[in-house]
Design an enzyme around this catalytic site. Structure first.
Site, PDB file in Angstrom:
ATOM      1  N   SER A   1      18.818 -52.445   1.971  1.00 43.14           N
ATOM      2  CA  SER A   1      20.046 -51.682   2.152  1.00 43.14           C
ATOM      3  C   SER A   1      21.189 -52.687   2.353  1.00 43.14           C
ATOM      4  O   SER A   1      21.033 -53.651   3.109  1.00 43.14           O
ATOM      5  CB  SER A   1      19.898 -50.795   3.404  1.00 43.14           C
ATOM      6  OG  SER A   1      21.098 -50.119   3.662  1.00 43.14           O
ATOM      7  N   GLY A   2      22.287 -52.496   1.652  1.00 42.68           N
ATOM      8  CA  GLY A   2      23.419 -53.414   1.795  1.00 42.68           C
ATOM      9  C   GLY A   2      23.332 -54.661   0.938  1.00 42.68           C
ATOM     10  O   GLY A   2      24.209 -55.524   1.001  1.00 42.68           O
ATOM     11  N   SER A   3      22.291 -54.765   0.112  1.00 49.94           N
ATOM     12  CA  SER A   3      22.151 -55.962  -0.730  1.00 49.94           C
ATOM     13  C   SER A   3      23.061 -55.912  -1.955  1.00 49.94           C
ATOM     14  O   SER A   3      23.243 -56.914  -2.632  1.00 49.94           O
ATOM     15  CB  SER A   3      20.697 -56.152  -1.180  1.00 49.94           C
ATOM     16  OG  SER A   3      20.235 -54.994  -1.847  1.00 49.94           O
TER      17      SER A   3
ATOM     18  N   SER B   1      13.451 -48.872  -2.866  1.00 50.77           N
ATOM     19  CA  SER B   1      12.094 -48.914  -3.430  1.00 50.77           C
ATOM     20  C   SER B   1      11.327 -50.087  -2.839  1.00 50.77           C
ATOM     21  O   SER B   1      11.019 -51.067  -3.521  1.00 50.77           O
ATOM     22  CB  SER B   1      12.113 -48.982  -4.961  1.00 50.77           C
ATOM     23  OG  SER B   1      13.016 -49.960  -5.461  1.00 50.77           O
TER      24      SER B   1
ATOM     25  N   GLY C   1      16.118 -53.711  -3.670  1.00 55.84           N
ATOM     26  CA  GLY C   1      16.549 -54.659  -2.638  1.00 55.84           C
ATOM     27  C   GLY C   1      16.864 -53.933  -1.355  1.00 55.84           C
ATOM     28  O   GLY C   1      16.900 -52.693  -1.306  1.00 55.84           O
TER      29      GLY C   1
END
Lengths: 207, 290
Positions: free
Chosen positions: B122-124, B194, B120
């Protein structure tokens, strides 16, 4: 400020479950048993018997060797000096991760250069790097020639083969030395017991 | 290859002899076995190592002992198992098992090794869910290990940048290491942006069917950016980081992930609730037992 690839944008994430907690869970201490020696010196044999002996004692261990590393993680590496160094570096880093996870990670590689093995030792803290030197004479290894490689190397069909036309630098300060007694090679069982005793005495077989 | 003649000398022993194949031939430790008393008409089949060959797997040989005592050697790819025949009565046979397999480790740990791949923006919340998951699994006595994309970039992948080819190599190496952990019997939790579908699918193909469990943190970009836990979105919007996923580099959402973790309307469930969803999945698929 930062272009692509700047390490300051890569942060370290901590987690509540750490090495100590994992070690308590499986009642052992994670470490790396690094088995080094000439081709045919018995590294894989020891790795296997050690793995079996540890499993019989209820300990979780895992073998990293040419088989599961050179065809997977390190399949994009050749045998040039730089690639040999990178091969050892990556195995060292993975072994470190396994030790962090609490496993007894058995790395079984020729790893001929002292500098590369010492670099792996430096990756691990807490004296958890146990270097095992398979101190078998070249003559013995060559007589075994379990993969026919010495024959090919002597015929000049393989270049840069460790022990023939590439150096093997023996460890100067390894934790365990496996060698012949009165000209007789130890059995796989004897070798495994020698390593397990070391692990036991040094507290690795309990949390 | 050890000849049949060597094995036949083992099986002609009678009574309660310990049969001890030479460790230098077979190279492993012994453990005694007692044959069952029940009549079994199956021929005795024993799987034995030939010798340890450096850099290669143990080879196994199928030794068939017919009920008339004749020993037959066959090649076999199988490396586990010991089927015994009553024709030997209660004779103790000492034998060498080939190697420690994944199934042995799983039996010991009472779990099945697998890879939980959390992907996911960044920050998810990938690292947060990874941590929550590891806490809950640990409390249930399961051995897990988190491979965090950021942490791996400090060690194994310290030589890689964020260029596309290096991102691919980063994911490939993480996939290979996760595969090793799963083989060791560990529940390996990967937490990495990813962003490219091709790279994640490549990692999926490294593992046996079912052992790669893709978890998609389906949280909108605006929510991730509002969190901005590491101040990276701000730097990216200011043009100070180039090729930042979600801003000027694509994130390709999974098409068929095993699990999707998303908001409940406008509200994001707590990490523990999201972790429980993953754990229910693991339980239903049998990964929390041997």
């Amino acid at each position: 400020m930062s272009a692509m690839g700047n390490a300051t944008n890569v942060f370290w994430h901590e987690c509540a479950v750490g090495k100590l907690e994992r070690q308590k869970l499986i009642n052992q201490q994670g470490c790396v048993v690094w088995i080094t020696g000439l081709s045919g010196s018995g590294k894989s044999t020891l790795a296997c018997s050690l793995n079996r002996e540890l499993h019989a004692r209820g300990k979780l261990s895992y073998v990293l060797d040419g088989d599961n590393v050179r065809h997977g993680l390190n399949k994009n590496l050749g045998f040039s000096p730089e690639d040999r160094t990178e091969n050892i570096r990556r195995v060292g880093e993975v072994a470190k991760l396994f030790a962090e996870a609490g496993l007894i990670c058995i790395a079984s590689l020729i790893s001929p250069y002292r500098k590369d093995r010492d670099a792996c030792r430096a990756m691990l803290t807490d004296a958890n790097f146990i270097e095992v030197f398979m101190n078998m004479p070249l003559k013995v290894c060559e007589e075994r020639d379990s993969k026919g490689l010495y024959k090919l190397a002597r015929a000049g069909k393989i270049k840069g083969f460790t022990g023939i036309d590439d150096p093997y630098e023996p460890p100067l300060n390894c934790e365990i030395k496996i060698e012949q007694k009165n000209g007789v090679c130890p059995t796989p069982c004897d070798m495994a017991v020698q390593v397990v005793s070391y692990l036991d005495v040094n507290g690795f077989l309990h949390a | 290859m050890t000849s049949a003649g060597n094995f036949s000398s083992i099986f002609t022993s009678s009574g309660s002899d310990f049969i001890n194949p030479s460790p230098t031939k077979l190279g492993f430790l012994n453990f005694p076995l007692t044959f069952p008393q029940r009549i079994n008409t199956e021929p005795l089949r024993i799987f034995a190592p030939i010798k340890a060959i450096e850099g290669s797997r143990m080879q196994s040989v199928d030794v068939e002992v017919k009920s008339n005592g004749c020993v037959v050697m066959n090649d076999s790819d199988e490396s586990n198992g010991l089927i015994v025949s009553e024709s030997f009565g209660s004779m103790n046979v000492v034998w060498h098992k080939c190697s420690v397999e994944k199934s042995d480790r799983q039996e010991m740990l009472q779990q099945k090794g697998c890879v939980i791949w959390i992907t996911g923006l960044s920050g998810s919340g990938k690292s947060t869910v990874a941590c929550a998951l590891t806490r809950v699994l640990h409390a249930r006595g399961k051995l897990t290990y988190v491979l965090d994309g950021d942490n791996v970039r400090h060690g194994l992948n310290a030589d890689l940048t964020f260029k596309p080819e290096d991102r691919a190599e980063n994911i490939r190496r993480i996939g290979e290491v996760a595969k090793l952990f799963a083989d060791a019997g560990v529940i390996c939790i990967v937490s990495a942006i990813s962003p490219y579908r091709k790279d994640r699918d490549s990692c999926r193909s490294m593992l046996p069917d079912g052992d790669f469990i893709e978890v998609f943190m389906d949280i909108p970009l605006c929510v991730c950016e509002a969190r901005d836990p590491k101040g990276l979105y701000k730097l990216a919007r200011a043009g100070k980081i180039k090729g930042f996923t979600g801003i000027d580099d694509p994130y390709e959402a999974p098409l068929n992930s095993e699990l999707v973790l998303h908001q409940d309307g406008e509200v994001c469930p707590p990490p523990e609730a999201m972790a429980e969803k993953v754990i229910s999945y693991l339980e239903s698929k049998g990964y929390l037992q041997a």
